[in-house]
Write a protein that holds these residues in place. Sequence first.
Motif, PDB file in Angstrom:
ATOM      1  N   SER A  69       8.336  56.551  13.626  1.00 17.81           N
ATOM      2  CA  SER A  69       7.455  57.686  13.364  1.00 17.81           C
ATOM      3  C   SER A  69       6.439  57.319  12.291  1.00 17.81           C
ATOM      4  N   PHE A  70       5.224  56.982  12.741  1.00 18.84           N
ATOM      5  CA  PHE A  70       4.153  56.668  11.802  1.00 18.84           C
ATOM      6  C   PHE A  70       3.757  57.909  11.013  1.00 18.84           C
ATOM      7  N   ALA A  71       3.783  59.068  11.681  1.00 17.79           N
ATOM      8  CA  ALA A  71       3.418  60.319  11.001  1.00 17.79           C
ATOM      9  C   ALA A  71       4.365  60.584   9.831  1.00 17.79           C
ATOM     10  N   SER A  72       5.643  60.366  10.039  1.00 24.34           N
ATOM     11  CA  SER A  72       6.616  60.566   8.965  1.00 24.34           C
ATOM     12  C   SER A  72       6.452  59.512   7.867  1.00 24.34           C
ATOM     13  N   ALA A  73       6.282  58.263   8.275  1.00 26.17           N
ATOM     14  CA  ALA A  73       6.124  57.180   7.292  1.00 26.17           C
ATOM     15  C   ALA A  73       4.902  57.410   6.417  1.00 26.17           C
ATOM     16  N   ASN A  74       3.842  57.950   6.994  1.00 27.34           N
ATOM     17  CA  ASN A  74       2.610  58.168   6.232  1.00 27.34           C
ATOM     18  C   ASN A  74       2.670  59.400   5.340  1.00 27.34           C
ATOM     19  N   ARG A  75       3.775  60.131   5.392  1.00 22.55           N
ATOM     20  CA  ARG A  75       3.989  61.271   4.488  1.00 22.55           C
ATOM     21  C   ARG A  75       5.272  61.078   3.662  1.00 22.55           C
ATOM     22  N   ASP A  76       5.731  59.850   3.579  1.00 22.52           N
ATOM     23  CA  ASP A  76       6.971  59.539   2.857  1.00 22.52           C
ATOM     24  C   ASP A  76       6.742  59.666   1.348  1.00 22.52           C
ATOM     25  N   GLU A  77       7.451  60.607   0.727  1.00 18.05           N
ATOM     26  CA  GLU A  77       7.273  60.847  -0.713  1.00 18.05           C
ATOM     27  C   GLU A  77       7.794  59.697  -1.564  1.00 18.05           C
ATOM     28  N   ARG A  78       8.576  58.800  -0.976  1.00 18.12           N
ATOM     29  CA  ARG A  78       9.010  57.613  -1.725  1.00 18.12           C
ATOM     30  C   ARG A  78       7.893  56.578  -1.816  1.00 18.12           C
ATOM     31  N   VAL A  79       6.882  56.713  -0.955  1.00 15.57           N
ATOM     32  CA  VAL A  79       5.773  55.755  -0.910  1.00 15.57           C
ATOM     33  C   VAL A  79       4.486  56.366  -1.454  1.00 15.57           C
ATOM     34  N   PHE A  80       4.260  57.655  -1.142  1.00 15.06           N
ATOM     35  CA  PHE A  80       3.008  58.321  -1.498  1.00 15.06           C
ATOM     36  C   PHE A  80       3.269  59.486  -2.449  1.00 15.06           C
ATOM     37  N   ALA A  81       2.621  59.462  -3.596  1.00 14.83           N
ATOM     38  CA  ALA A  81       2.699  60.604  -4.515  1.00 14.83           C
ATOM     39  C   ALA A  81       2.013  61.791  -3.853  1.00 14.83           C
ATOM     40  N   ASP A  82       2.693  62.931  -3.843  1.00 17.12           N
ATOM     41  CA  ASP A  82       2.132  64.154  -3.244  1.00 17.12           C
ATOM     42  C   ASP A  82       1.571  63.848  -1.845  1.00 17.12           C
ATOM     43  N   PRO A  83       2.425  63.450  -0.913  1.00 15.26           N
ATOM     44  CA  PRO A  83       1.963  62.909   0.372  1.00 15.26           C
ATOM     45  C   PRO A  83       1.209  63.879   1.273  1.00 15.26           C
ATOM     46  N   ASP A  84       1.369  65.181   1.079  1.00 14.29           N
ATOM     47  CA  ASP A  84       0.655  66.135   1.931  1.00 14.29           C
ATOM     48  C   ASP A  84      -0.742  66.446   1.407  1.00 14.29           C
ATOM     49  N   ARG A  85      -1.050  65.952   0.220  1.00 17.52           N
ATOM     50  CA  ARG A  85      -2.377  66.177  -0.381  1.00 17.52           C
ATOM     51  C   ARG A  85      -3.350  65.119   0.119  1.00 17.52           C
ATOM     52  N   LEU A  86      -4.533  65.561   0.521  1.00 17.98           N
ATOM     53  CA  LEU A  86      -5.602  64.637   0.892  1.00 17.98           C
ATOM     54  C   LEU A  86      -6.310  64.209  -0.386  1.00 17.98           C
ATOM     55  N   ASP A  87      -6.257  62.927  -0.690  1.00 13.84           N
ATOM     56  CA  ASP A  87      -6.882  62.382  -1.895  1.00 13.84           C
ATOM     57  C   ASP A  87      -7.719  61.176  -1.494  1.00 13.84           C
ATOM     58  N   LEU A  88      -9.030  61.369  -1.392  1.00 12.90           N
ATOM     59  CA  LEU A  88      -9.912  60.317  -0.899  1.00 12.90           C
ATOM     60  C   LEU A  88      -9.981  59.103  -1.810  1.00 12.90           C
ATOM     61  N   ALA A  89      -9.440  59.206  -3.018  1.00  9.37           N
ATOM     62  CA  ALA A  89      -9.415  58.061  -3.940  1.00  9.37           C
ATOM     63  C   ALA A  89      -8.019  57.434  -4.018  1.00  9.37           C
ATOM     64  N   ARG A  90      -7.120  57.810  -3.128  1.00  3.07           N
ATOM     65  CA  ARG A  90      -5.726  57.337  -3.198  1.00  3.07           C
ATOM     66  C   ARG A  90      -5.672  55.806  -3.171  1.00  3.07           C
ATOM     67  N   GLN A  91      -5.004  55.260  -4.190  1.00  2.82           N
ATOM     68  CA  GLN A  91      -4.751  53.823  -4.274  1.00  2.82           C
ATOM     69  C   GLN A  91      -3.433  53.606  -4.979  1.00  2.82           C
ATOM     70  N   PRO A  92      -2.596  52.734  -4.532  1.00  6.28           N
ATOM     71  CA  PRO A  92      -2.694  52.034  -3.259  1.00  6.28           C
ATOM     72  C   PRO A  92      -2.430  52.992  -2.098  1.00  6.28           C
ATOM     73  N   ASN A  93      -2.721  52.552  -0.907  1.00  3.08           N
ATOM     74  CA  ASN A  93      -2.529  53.391   0.272  1.00  3.08           C
ATOM     75  C   ASN A  93      -1.941  52.532   1.395  1.00  3.08           C
ATOM     76  N   PRO A  94      -0.636  52.246   1.300  1.00  2.00           N
ATOM     77  CA  PRO A  94       0.000  51.366   2.286  1.00  2.00           C
ATOM     78  C   PRO A  94       0.391  52.098   3.579  1.00  2.00           C
ATOM     79  N   HIS A  95      -0.550  52.850   4.146  1.00  2.00           N
ATOM     80  CA  HIS A  95      -0.247  53.610   5.364  1.00  2.00           C
ATOM     81  C   HIS A  95       0.070  52.667   6.529  1.00  2.00           C
ATOM     82  N   LEU A  96       0.667  53.251   7.561  1.00  2.00           N
ATOM     83  CA  LEU A  96       1.055  52.471   8.731  1.00  2.00           C
ATOM     84  C   LEU A  96       0.308  52.904   9.987  1.00  2.00           C
TER      85      LEU A  96
END
Length: 156
Positions: A69-96
């Motif tokens: 599930s790429f959708a789940s991985a890209n909202r994983d709170e262990r990887v992304f701080a506040d994963p449901d927030r759209l942050d155009l300056a997000r770094q790092p961004n190890p999305h899948l």
Amino acid sequence: MGALPGAMIALLEHPEQLARLRRDPALFDTAVDELLRWWTPVMVFRRTATADTTVAGAPVRAGDKVVVSFASANRDERVFADPDRLDLARQPNPHLVFGYGPHFCLGAHLARCQLRALLEALLSRTTSIGYAGPPAYLRSNFQRGVKRLPIHWKRR
């Protein structure tokens, strides 16, 4: 390209991020990846295990079907701080969005360039963008897509 309508929906639903991108075009460097992560056009993919293994403590036998599930991985709170927030300056961004490892999408660079070019052209030629009606979404458990996205804009 499923990413472009998704990126538009992300920006229309987050007008503060759209205004931020208009004010600071240098954000395009990180915005494209964040828009892809937030929308995640291909939600899931199925693979077949080639050998017995264990995934997150669960046994997987050779020949078993495994859903990634790429959708789940890209909202994983262990990887992304506040994963449901759209942050155009997000770094790092190890999305899948483009997969991982030997199955990484060969067109990833082209897709990023295309999305960036289209958004830069649109924002440089308009002063405002908004919905002209509700979006119509693709009904699919594989691809997150848009069938129709009516928008209106004001030209510069």
